[in-house]
Design a protein around this motif. Structure first.
Motif, short mmCIF file in Angstrom:
data_model
loop_
_atom_site.label_atom_id
_atom_site.label_comp_id
_atom_site.label_asym_id
_atom_site.label_seq_id
_atom_site.Cartn_x
_atom_site.Cartn_y
_atom_site.Cartn_z
N SER A 211 -45.56 4.10 47.17
CA SER A 211 -44.21 3.61 46.90
C SER A 211 -43.35 4.68 46.24
O SER A 211 -42.14 4.75 46.47
N THR A 216 -39.76 1.47 48.48
CA THR A 216 -40.21 0.09 48.77
C THR A 216 -39.04 -0.77 49.19
O THR A 216 -37.90 -0.57 48.76
N LYS A 218 -37.46 -4.69 49.23
CA LYS A 218 -37.51 -5.88 48.38
C LYS A 218 -38.56 -6.85 48.92
O LYS A 218 -38.61 -7.15 50.10
N THR A 222 -45.74 -7.98 44.93
CA THR A 222 -45.37 -8.70 43.71
C THR A 222 -44.70 -7.74 42.73
O THR A 222 -45.24 -6.69 42.39
N GLY A 223 -43.51 -8.10 42.29
CA GLY A 223 -42.76 -7.27 41.36
C GLY A 223 -41.71 -6.41 42.03
O GLY A 223 -40.87 -5.81 41.35
N ALA A 224 -41.73 -6.31 43.37
CA ALA A 224 -40.71 -5.52 44.08
C ALA A 224 -39.48 -6.39 44.30
O ALA A 224 -39.27 -6.97 45.36
N SER A 225 -38.66 -6.48 43.27
CA SER A 225 -37.51 -7.39 43.29
C SER A 225 -36.28 -6.79 43.96
O SER A 225 -35.31 -7.50 44.21
N LYS A 228 -36.04 0.10 46.67
CA LYS A 228 -36.13 1.31 45.84
C LYS A 228 -36.35 2.53 46.72
O LYS A 228 -37.22 2.52 47.59
#
Length: 465
Positions: A211, A216, A218, A222-225, A228
């Motif tokens: 990543s 990454t 969205k 888990t946690g990739a809000s 990026k």
């Protein structure tokens, strides 16, 4: 210190009213009624910003913009006009105007624009200053290269830097300066004004490394809000430095092949191909050919990265660099610590020249920094380096200097001739002792040896312990 603004307008009332209002806001102002008068004032004192009307008597504000851009490219210009149209706006912005304001002037809005333009110019100046500082710090001249091998390496690097293309592979032991060489290639090259992004391939977990490199989408995990960008996107136009590529996980090595081939990749969790323009510099202290034989490094990836290769020899094999390195590092450390430069006695310098420096330049800097902080002038090796240095005269078992019997001319056996064991063999022996003493606890063994856990782990992998 208040900013100085040059106001250029052929209407005296506008010059006066703008100067009065800006003066009340703390700005230092001067006024000119045309291009000739404005250039005369600029020659006397360069302003921080020029505010000019587009339509002037004689030459226009656009003419002033072009002349200032040639002679004073760092001075921002804001144009004013009561005859704005799309084509005019496009032209003045293309010529380099910082902003465009319509008449009649709203003085409150004008001051907001001036403040924003000055802040942007100041930021650009700071960034340019920081960039020039990095270029000086990481120039080829900052690399000590008295030894023939380093002279050859620097000469090769200069040729590489002259071209924006070509993947680079830098080989050498830990601490020889692979990262400094990579930065010199970037900051002395045609990509110098673009980003230089570095990542250590051996110190980051596999999923996180992927990543970090590729970015990454969205919801990718888990946690990739949010979406990026990765290093390759961030560095587009510049350089990506893949340090310790020999420790990159096999699954990522496959993805790196495509990046090296056509500079294309997908973000983690993404479907869209992303193409970037970057130079890739890779470095490692690992034996990549051994990794290929053992199945830990892909042969096709090796040939992809081994296009332009630079090999930095260990410090013990380029002793001509040690004395100038000592002087350079003492200057740097004394500046960092804000202390007077340490004066080393001749016996200390001789000891440093004779020492094998298994940690290379990094170990040399650490030793000098320790001496300066403690106010010492005697060189006291520690850890693996101490063991290696003393190994040639050690008498304790197992012997590090072994007696080799031979038969003299008179037929009497003798054991006075000494055979010196290879340096790597001695290092392996010391690591084995430390691991045995600590029941294979690498953290404790590293402390015993006086090196970092990562350094010990790399040596364990290198020697197959």
């Amino acid at each position: 210190m208040s900013a100085s603004i040059l106001i250029v307008d052929d209407e005296e009332l506008i010059r006066w009213s703008v100067a009065q209002d800006l003066g009340k806001s703390g700005y230092k102002t001067r006024s000119a009624d045309g291009v000739v008068d404005a250039l005369r004032l600029i020659e006397k004192e360069i302003p921080d910003l020029i505010l000019t009307d587009l339509r002037l008597q004689g030459e226009s504000g656009l003419d002033l913009l072009k002349k200032v851009a040639r002679g004073y490219p760092d001075v921002p210009i804001v144009l004013m006009t009561g005859f704005a149209d799309v084509d005019t706006v496009v032209e003045v912005m293309r010529e380099g105007a910082a902003d465009f304001i319509s008449k009649p002037l709203q003085l409150s809005a004008l001051k907001i624009t001036i403040k924003r333009v000055l802040e942007t110019a100041a930021l650009r100046t700071r960034l340019e200053g920081a960039h020039q500082k990095r270029r000086r710090r990481y120039s080829f001249e900052s690399l000590v290269h008295e030894s023939p091998s380093m002279q050859e390496a620097v000469e090769t690097a200069r040729k590489i830097a002259a071209s924006p293309h070509g993947t680079v592979l830098i080989l050498g032991e830990s601490g020889v300066g692979k990262d400094r060489m990579a930065r010199a290639i970037h900051y002395e090259g045609t990509r110098a004004s673009e980003p230089f992004m570095e990542i250590s391939c051996g110190s980051i977990p596999e999923l996180l490394l992927e990543s970090e490199l590729f970015g990454t989408e969205k919801g990718a995990f888990t946690g990739a809000s949010e979406r990026k960008k990765g290093l390759f996107e961030t560095a587009s136009g510049g350089t990506v430095f893949l340090n310790e590529i020999g420790h990159m996980p096999m699954s990522l090595q496959v993805k790196m092949l495509r990046v090296l081939e056509d500079k294309t990749f997908k973000r983690v969790g993404g479907r869209e191909d992303i193409t970037v323009d970057v130079r890739i510099i890779a470095a490692t202290n690992a034996d990549l050919e051994k990794g290929i034989r053992e199945g830990t490094f892909r042969e096709d990836l090796y040939y992809r990265i081994n296009v332009l290769m630079i090999h930095l020899l260990p410090l013990r094999e380029r002793k001509a660099d040690i004395s100038p390195l000592i002087e350079l590092l003492l200057e740097s450390i004394s500046s960092d610590l804000r202390r007077e430069k340490l004066r080393l006695p001749e016996e200390t310098r001789r000891a440093m020249l004779e020492y094998p420096w298994p940690g290379n330049v990094r170990e040399l800097r650490n030793a000098l920094e320790k001496m300066m902080i403690l106010g010492e002038t005697e060189f006291r090796p520690t850890g693996v380096g101490k063991a290696v240095s003393s190994a040639f005269s050690a008498a304790a078992p197992p012997p590090l200097v072994e007696a080799t019997p031979f038969r003299a001319a008179n037929g009497v056996d003798s054991s006075t001739e000494e055979a010196i064991r290879p340096l790597e063999e001695i290092e392996v022996e010391m690591i084995r002792r430390a691991l045995k003493k600590t029941n294979n606890n690498q953290q404790k063994a590293a402390q015993v040896l006086g090196i970092s856990r990562d350094a010990l782990r790399r040596r364990v992998e290198k020697y197959g312990l």
